[in-house]
Design a protein around this motif. Structure first.
Motif, PDB file in Angstrom:
ATOM      1  N   SER A 130       0.839  -1.200   0.000  1.00  0.00           N
ATOM      2  CA  SER A 130       0.000   0.000   0.000  1.00  0.00           C
ATOM      3  C   SER A 130       0.871   1.246   0.000  1.00  0.00           C
ATOM      4  N   PHE A 131       0.331   2.312  -0.500  1.00  0.00           N
ATOM      5  CA  PHE A 131       1.065   3.580  -0.535  1.00  0.00           C
ATOM      6  C   PHE A 131       1.245   4.118   0.886  1.00  0.00           C
ATOM      7  N   ASP A 132       0.275   3.894   1.749  1.00  0.00           N
ATOM      8  CA  ASP A 132       0.379   4.344   3.138  1.00  0.00           C
ATOM      9  C   ASP A 132       1.595   3.732   3.831  1.00  0.00           C
ATOM     10  N   ASN A 178       7.116   4.839   6.096  1.00  0.00           N
ATOM     11  CA  ASN A 178       8.468   4.319   6.301  1.00  0.00           C
ATOM     12  C   ASN A 178       9.495   5.336   5.797  1.00  0.00           C
ATOM     13  N   PRO A 179      10.387   5.844   6.674  1.00  0.00           N
ATOM     14  CA  PRO A 179      11.377   6.850   6.242  1.00  0.00           C
ATOM     15  C   PRO A 179      12.236   6.383   5.070  1.00  0.00           C
ATOM     16  N   ALA A 180      12.693   5.134   5.125  1.00  0.00           N
ATOM     17  CA  ALA A 180      13.506   4.605   4.019  1.00  0.00           C
ATOM     18  C   ALA A 180      12.674   4.528   2.739  1.00  0.00           C
ATOM     19  N   GLY A 181      11.409   4.161   2.889  1.00  0.00           N
ATOM     20  CA  GLY A 181      10.522   4.113   1.730  1.00  0.00           C
ATOM     21  C   GLY A 181      10.322   5.487   1.116  1.00  0.00           C
ATOM     22  N   ARG A 231       3.784   3.694 -11.010  1.00  0.00           N
ATOM     23  CA  ARG A 231       4.992   3.685 -11.842  1.00  0.00           C
ATOM     24  C   ARG A 231       6.229   3.365 -11.003  1.00  0.00           C
ATOM     25  N   PHE A 232       6.209   3.788  -9.763  1.00  0.00           N
ATOM     26  CA  PHE A 232       7.329   3.476  -8.865  1.00  0.00           C
ATOM     27  C   PHE A 232       7.470   1.971  -8.679  1.00  0.00           C
ATOM     28  N   LEU A 233       6.364   1.280  -8.479  1.00  0.00           N
ATOM     29  CA  LEU A 233       6.413  -0.173  -8.264  1.00  0.00           C
ATOM     30  C   LEU A 233       6.929  -0.909  -9.499  1.00  0.00           C
ATOM     31  N   MET A 235       0.213  11.722  -5.756  1.00  0.00           N
ATOM     32  CA  MET A 235       1.350  10.798  -5.755  1.00  0.00           C
ATOM     33  C   MET A 235       0.865   9.351  -5.704  1.00  0.00           C
ATOM     34  N   HIS A 236      -0.186   9.118  -4.923  1.00  0.00           N
ATOM     35  CA  HIS A 236      -0.730   7.768  -4.781  1.00  0.00           C
ATOM     36  C   HIS A 236      -1.265   7.241  -6.113  1.00  0.00           C
ATOM     37  N   ARG A 237      -2.061   8.036  -6.790  1.00  0.00           N
ATOM     38  CA  ARG A 237      -2.718   7.588  -8.015  1.00  0.00           C
ATOM     39  C   ARG A 237      -1.823   7.655  -9.242  1.00  0.00           C
ATOM     40  N   ASP A 238      -0.923   8.618  -9.256  1.00  0.00           N
ATOM     41  CA  ASP A 238      -0.148   8.866 -10.476  1.00  0.00           C
ATOM     42  C   ASP A 238       1.265   8.274 -10.420  1.00  0.00           C
TER      43      ASP A 238
END
Length: 230
Positions: A104-106, A111-114, A209-211, A202-205
């Motif tokens: 999940s994006f949450d 997570n700071p590293a995330g 793409r990050f994953l 950021m969550h939707r857009d």
């Protein structure tokens, strides 16, 4: 002897002269007026169409302004990479943490590293300002000093809300109006609506793409190899 004003009939010869003279004067006046209109028409025909000129000018100005903003944005990328490369201090993420970011994006954002890894990805997409704005809002929420709140709120507005800033984030008109009202008396929650909108963006857009990005896949594969070797 005083002059006597003659009011009697005018002789036929004199009446004819007056009639002819008056006709000439009227003809000259009409001719002059025609020439004046012709000159005006000629001048008008040589003058550019004001409406067309303004329309073209406005379009050109808008296009040029957009191009200038793009150039400033590209220039800002190189400058900000140097000025704002400091990431959050945090321990190296475990394999479980890295994999958890895809759930999940949450979980990623908590997570700071995330957040650091996601921020690096956003930089490759020229949208790092979204994370920087979100972090600045989180920092503002922790502030309790009145003068510090006002100073930080003004800094956030100038850096991320102002249309003159190269780091301006994308917000709708309603949210901007709310911010402008709240800036009259800033609080730790002045940018709450804007922060939520950028978080959602950021969550939707960006998050999907990050994953799928090489940045994240490399981390997952590297963590998997390390786990198998151990």
């Amino acid at each position: 002897m005083a002059d006597v004003l003659y009011t009697g009939p005018i002789p036929a010869e004199r009446a004819g002269e007056l009639a002819m003279g008056g006709g000439r004067s009227e003809t000259s006046a009409l001719s002059g007026a025609g020439e004046a209109r012709g000159l005006t028409t000629t001048q008008n025909s040589q003058r550019p169409n004001a409406c067309c000129f303004c329309w073209c000018c406005c379009c050109s100005c808008s296009w040029n302004e957009e191009e200038r903003r793009k150039r400033r944005r590209r220039k800002r990328i190189s400058q900000d990479t140097k000025m704002e490369t400091k990431l959050e201090t945090c321990p190296k993420p475990s394999v479980e943490e890295i994999r958890m970011w895809s759930q999940s994006f949450d979980k990623l954002m908590r997570n700071p590293a995330g957040r650091n890894v996601f921020r690096e990805f956003l930089r490759t997409e020229y949208s790092e300002e979204n994370m920087l704005f979100w972090l600045a809002c989180e920092d503002l929420k922790q502030e309790i000093n009145k003068s510090a709140i006002e100073e930080k709120a003004r800094s956030i507005y100038e850096d991320y809300i102002s249309i003159l800033s190269p780091k301006e984030v994308s917000l709708d008109a309603r949210v901007r109006e709310v911010i402008n009202r709240k800036m009259q008396d800033p609080t730790p929650h002045t940018f709450e609506d804007a922060q939520l909108q950028i978080y959602t963006l950021m969550h939707r857009d960006s998050y999907p793409r990050f994953l799928s990005s090489n940045i994240y896949k490399t981390l997952v594969q590297g963590g998997s190899r390390t786990s198998s070797e151990s």
